[in-house]
Design an enzyme around this catalytic site. Sequence first.
Site: not given
Ligand code: NAD
Ligand code: UD1
Length: 338
Positions: A177, A124, A80, A149, A153
Amino acid sequence: MAVLITGGAGYIGSHTCVELLAAGKEIVVVDNYANSSPEACRRVQEITGKQFPVIECDIRDAEKLAAVFRDYPIDSVIHFAGLKAVGESCRVPLKYYENNISGTVTLLEAMKAADVKTIVFSSSATVYGEHNQVPFKEDMPAGGTTNPYGTTKYFIEIILQDLCKAEPDWSVSLLRYFNPIGAHESGRIGEAPNGIPNNLMPYIAQVAVGKREQLSVFGNDYDTPDGTGVRDYIHVVDLAKGHVKALDRAMQVKGCEIYNLGTGRGVSVLELVHAFEKANGIKIPYVIAPRRPGDIAYSYADASKAKEVLGWTAQKDAEDACRDTWRWQKNNPNGYEG
Ligand code: NAD
Ligand code: UD1
């Protein structure tokens, strides 16, 4: 044997630790706390009643990682660890390429040296880019990402695919995801963003708790039923359970496999706002604002492959996630800082 969880103190990582422990797995967590708190793992131990090693370690630190592989009987990794703020990645792209890509390469080298060749990676839906049509399916062409970002991925997916081509004894699961939301139903762990949230659900939660005045809805002129953006919101506990299934499969099958983890259902911004209001009986004031650059109208999964191959489907809906988010947010208005 144990599963190494990189980034296990983070939002999705901490929920996945709970589900792995519930499934009887041994785990070891490494995290550098760049975007998390040690308190999260403490609470995972409290929820599950199980102890596990939690090591402060940056995945770019090859020596420290080698010691982790030496000290614990690790046979697989769920990866992660990474930085995930889209806007920040546009301002400081090298920070993202260095942390996410160099960090992953260092981790893979440490795995190889320790003869550990099973990895589940947090990818993602952003890798579907702007040009594919919904529902997104795993065999569609990836790429065309709109920010550094997302590009990290996409590149890491390519790196892992190349590794499997060169060394067929690796098992790689790329999990794409969709939009993770919600929190553990105990209300003890959840998403704790730093500063002003970028994502929709944490923003709604902060409006609900009175930290922000109103939500800005980014655009109501998309070609969608109510004009607002449509996303596939997946409850983080369902997502966490998907990792247990993906890991079990990767332990049995060699090569690289890709799975969407989403519900397969699209929900608009206004639908999510109304789901939150209905689930919690709280009004969420909002205004319509301009579109956010880089946003697309629709993103949702074709979730059939994960169902057929992993036997996994999302069980919870948006209202469940809204209820769980609110329980977490009101009990922990400042996240893990008390
Ligand atoms: P998060 O930031 O809560 O968790 C990521 C964790 O990685 C954190 O605890 C951070 O401290 C740790 N980290 C970052 N860089 C590091 C490093 N160099 N060494 C050790 N630890 C490190 O984010 P999350 O939402 O739990 O996401 C987890 C993974 O899923 C990430 O790779 C993120 O890009 C991916 N992801 C998240 C979402 C989302 O919407 N949350 C969507 C798609 C993919
Ligand atoms: C975003 C990221 C995506 C990342 C994901 C999870 C962008 C362009 N995409 O996705 O790369 O993997 O988060 O971290 O940033 N919205 C509002 N008001 C707000 C926030 C969001 O209207 O204050 C709307 C957005 O326009 C979108 C939806 O809510 O239509 C979801 O937004 P968000 O939660 O940021 O996720 P994504 O944009 O899908």
